[in-house]
Design an enzyme around this catalytic site. Structure first.
Site: not given
Ligand code: ACO
Length: 426
Positions: A304, A361
């Protein structure tokens, strides 16, 4: 004395005001930055940018705190109803009994959808995703209710109209997609009971309303009711900033919510868990894939932007899985996989070091499956829950004296000026 910070650019010192929120959050006010220094800030995804002042929802991502208008989410989930929480978000205070009764009357009065709208529903291809249909239908509502909405009374009427009709439209789209008879809302049922009845009642098999399941749906929607400046709420505010009508702004929020990185994650989680189940329940493979930086796969329902600890909503949702499944006398193999996946991920250094925990979620799809909601309706369920948040945030934005049309700057990285080349010379 007003707090300020000093910024040194090209040897010149600038003093910038600091805005301090009621929970101690600090923001540097850079509104005059470009005008005074010629510089802009660069913040893709707006992770360090505050776009507004808001008194609706407070989150502390480090401590896992979520409060609506000061009330902790845990207390609202335990004691409140979705309708009461919606009133709270819109008005800033909990309703009196009289006010709550008035809201219920309004919701009932507005629950029908214009009969002509049924024709729209029937014109969509059967395989259409309900989020696309919902977004279009909310925009279409404007044609049926074109009056200008600026007066306070009008906004509240529109709020209740949207809250009531979107629920009816969601159930209607489900029935039509199945080729079943549309079930009309009933005046004698509460908001959540009415929705379940419109979804599952049928002329051949009457639906029996179970108060525990009605309670579960109330909690589900309370947990989704607002989440400050998330992607879809930001979309509502940005689109609304052009002074568009509220239906178009809400429709933009619905479209933004659809994405799998946002509200669409609840559907994506179930698809991921189903996939794992088809691969002999091998959660380790999914965790390894998620860790592989060359693989675009992510663990859906994990991570998140704000929470760097367990999402407080996910804790409540996890506990609800057992309650709903036992009430429905069902077991769900996907729940066992989800629990195993969480256990493995939370012991893995990749997830520990990146502070990746289950978000709302991760378990919500299992609750919805337990309630009998089909997978392609999951994000619609989220959208109904988020409506009070979107509308409250939209209202706050139009009342905000600091409000301006949203128009970010950019750092241009394209070609410098060059001369046009006639087509035969290219
Ligand atoms: N699985 C694996 N790796 C992940 C995940 C994940 N679910 N989420 C983040 N990471 C990693 C990224 O690859 C990134 O790694 P890096 O630094 O080596 O590049 C690091 O963690 C930071 O992630 P970001 O994408 O920069 O974080 P951001 O805050 O931009 O994204 C998000 C947040 C979109 C929720 C992300 O965690 C994600 O894609 N999660 C999966 C989708 C999800 O569950 N969405 C629902 C969110 S809650 C809502 O909106 C209701």
């Amino acid at each position: 004395m007003e707090k300020t910070v000093k910024l040194i650019i090209d040897g010149n010192t600038y003093e910038l005001p600091v805005i301090v929120g009621s929970e101690g959050e600090k923001a540097i006010d850079i509104r005059k930055l470009r005008q005074e220094t010629g510089y802009i800030t660069y913040d893709p995804g707006f992770a360090s940018t505050g776009s507004c002042r808001s008194s609706i929802t407070f989150m502390d991502g480090e401590k896992g705190i979520l409060r609506y208008r000061g009330y902790p989410i845990e207390q609202l989930a335990e004691h409140s109803t979705f309708v009461e929480t919606s009133f709270l978000l819109m008005n800033g205070v909990l309703p009196t009994r009289k006010e709550l009764n008035q809201v219920r009357v309004h919701l009932n009065d507005n629950s029908l959808v214009h009969e002509d709208m049924q024709d729209f529903f029937r014109s969509f291809p059967r395989a259409s995703h309900p989020m696309g249909i919902l977004s279009s239908m909310v925009t279409a509502l404007r044609s049926f209710y074109p009056e200008y909405m600026s007066a306070e009374e009008n906004i509240n009427t529109t709020f209740l109209r949207l809250l009531s009709k979107v629920r009816t439209m969601a159930a209607m789209s489900y029935k039509i997609s199945r080729g079943h008879k549309v079930i009309y809302p009933r005046q004698d049922l509460t908001y959540c009971a009415n929705f379940l009845n419109m979804m599952f009642d049928s002329p051949v098999k009457p639906y029996e309303i179970d108060e525990d399941l009605v309670r579960a749906l109330n909690i589900f929607w309370i947990l989704h009711a607002d989440h400050e400046q998330n992607c879809s709420t930001a979309a509502v505010r940005v689109v609304g900033s052009g002074k568009v009508n509220i239906y178009a702004a809400i429709s933009a929020g619905i479209a933004a919510l659809w994405g799998p990185l946002h509200g669409g994650a609840n559907q994506a989680v179930i698809e991921m868990l189903t996939d794992i189940a088809a691969n002999n329940g091998d959660v380790n493979r999914a965790v390894e894939k998620a860790k592989d930086r060359n693989d675009p796969f992510r663990l859906m329902g994990f991570g998140h932007r704000v929470y760097k600890t367990y999402d407080p909503r996910a804790k409540i949702m996890k506990a609800m899985c057992d309650i709903v499944l036992s009430k429905m006398k069902k077991s769900d193999p996907l729940l066992d996989i989800a629990r195993k996946l969480e256990e493995v991920a939370l012991k893995d250094p990749y997830f520990i070091d990146s502070n990746l925990y289950p978000n709302v979620d991760f378990y919500s799809g299992i609750v919805l499956r337990g309630l009998g909601i089909p997978t392609n309706m999951f994000t619609v369920m989220f959208a109904i829950g988020r409506l009070p948040g979107w509308i409250s945030q939209w209202k706050e934005s139009i009342d905000d004296p600091h409000w301006r049309i949203s128009r970010p700057r950019q750092v241009y990285t394209g070609e410098k000026e060059r001369d046009y080349i006639p087509i035969d010379e290219r």
